[in-house]
Design a protein around this motif. Structure first.
Motif, mmCIF file in Angstrom:
data_model
loop_
_atom_site.group_PDB
_atom_site.id
_atom_site.type_symbol
_atom_site.label_atom_id
_atom_site.label_comp_id
_atom_site.label_asym_id
_atom_site.label_seq_id
_atom_site.Cartn_x
_atom_site.Cartn_y
_atom_site.Cartn_z
ATOM 1 N N GLN A 27 0.714 -1.187 0.061
ATOM 2 C CA GLN A 27 -0.065 -0.009 0.105
ATOM 3 C C GLN A 27 0.683 1.350 0.104
ATOM 4 O O GLN A 27 0.453 2.524 0.419
ATOM 5 N N LEU A 45 -4.498 11.138 -7.226
ATOM 6 C CA LEU A 45 -4.733 9.622 -7.770
ATOM 7 C C LEU A 45 -6.076 9.317 -8.087
ATOM 8 O O LEU A 45 -6.919 9.967 -7.484
ATOM 9 N N LEU A 95 -7.740 10.231 -4.301
ATOM 10 C CA LEU A 95 -6.629 10.780 -3.137
ATOM 11 C C LEU A 95 -6.163 12.264 -4.070
ATOM 12 O O LEU A 95 -5.464 12.003 -5.072
ATOM 13 N N THR A 134 -1.188 4.770 0.385
ATOM 14 C CA THR A 134 -2.387 4.896 -0.102
ATOM 15 C C THR A 134 -3.486 4.212 1.012
ATOM 16 O O THR A 134 -4.704 4.035 0.469
ATOM 17 N N VAL A 192 -5.985 2.273 -6.162
ATOM 18 C CA VAL A 192 -5.313 3.377 -7.307
ATOM 19 C C VAL A 192 -5.040 2.649 -8.647
ATOM 20 O O VAL A 192 -4.495 1.859 -8.809
ATOM 21 N N TYR A 201 -2.939 8.485 -12.179
ATOM 22 C CA TYR A 201 -2.612 9.557 -11.275
ATOM 23 C C TYR A 201 -2.435 10.867 -12.392
ATOM 24 O O TYR A 201 -2.536 10.726 -13.700
#
Length: 295
Positions: free
Chosen positions: A212, A237, A246, A280, A285, A288
């Motif tokens: 992560q 993201l 994010l 994250t 994800v 980006y």
């Protein structure tokens, strides 16, 4: 025996002399309608058995010369008398033409002895204002000093508000501007022209050791011929639907670990390598987006 001719236009009869007919080959002008005709061609035949009583006619016969070199003979005024009854009958039978405005104007000018002035002479006669020569204002030293002072104030204001650009494009002036800012309580910041900055060669990978955690790497390039301040990097993201999940704004202190380098900015034509680790958590994800901006 007198000769009588008749005007072909208005039928007015005139008494003429042979000398007048010989002068210009019989060319005469009717004193009533101003028509020019040949008097020889319109002579009135007279009967010998009946005595012709001439009518009182007042006309001016203007002889016309066909030769331009020949001088005009003086106009002759012919007047004959007749009984009142014949004169009254003649006045009734003679055709009359209404006087035009031009004839009335001409008669009025002839009576008053004035002539018509041409239009171009009227234009010249119009009173036009004559431009007065400019009066020279005497030189005033107080006014000159005030103008010089205002010009100096305007120059100082321009330097104050454009001190950053002046120091960037003319580095030799930066020491003087820095010294002046000590008195003016101001600072000379680094230029922040975002159009001359680009971020290239970006990449996002998973960390090889930690779960992560994503590793973001990129290159910041300054295309200007002068140093610039480091910008903020906005990293967004996204998921599989390209929706933001994010977003983080990275300040220069977050991706530049040396404070001295942050204060001096990114040098002219310099490339700075950036490498960051992002946690994250449990967010999925898929992509980006990266952007640069100044606060």
């Amino acid at each position: 025996m007198p000769l009588i001719t008749s005007c072909p236009e208005c039928n007015t009869q005139f008494v003429v002399k042979k000398e007048q007919l010989k002068a210009y080959d019989g060319q005469v002008r009717c004193g009533t309608c101003q028509h020019v005709f040949n008097a020889k061609e319109y002579l009135v035949k007279q009967s010998r058995s009946k005595k012709v009583t001439p009518t009182k006619v007042e006309a001016v016969l203007s002889d016309i010369s066909l030769n331009p070199d020949t001088q005009t003979l003086p106009t002759e005024h012919i007047e004959m008398t007749a009984p009142d009854a014949l004169q009254a009958q003649f006045n009734q039978d003679a055709p009359t033409e209404p006087a035009t405005q031009e004839d009335t104007t001409a008669e009025t000018q002839a009576a008053t002895g004035t002539a018509h002035t041409p239009s171009f002479l009227n234009d010249l006669a119009i009173d036009e204002p004559v431009a007065k020569p400019l009066r020279r204002v005497p030189f005033s030293w107080p006014l000159f000093g005030l103008s010089l002072f205002l010009l100096l104030v305007l120059l100082v204001q321009g330097i104050y508000f454009k001190r950053t650009e002046i120091a960037a494009y003319y580095p030799q002036t930066k020491p003087w501007l820095t010294q002046a800012c000590q008195y003016a309580k101001c600072t000379i910041a680094l230029p922040n022209n975002i159009d001359l900055l680009t971020i290239d060669d970006s990449d996002m990978q998973e960390h090889l050791t930690y779960a992560q955690v994503l590793v973001f790497s990129s290159t910041l390039i300054n295309h200007a011929d002068f140093p610039q301040a480091y910008p903020n990097i906005e990293l967004t993201l996204t998921n599989v639907d390209d929706e933001p999940v994010l977003r983080r704004t990275l300040k220069p202190a977050d991706y530049i670990h040396q404070a001295a380098s942050t204060d001096s900015g990114i040098a002219a034509k310099e490339e700075v390598r950036i490498k960051l680790q992002l946690n994250t958590s449990d967010i999925a994800v898929a992509g980006y987006r990266v952007a640069l901006h100044y606060p």
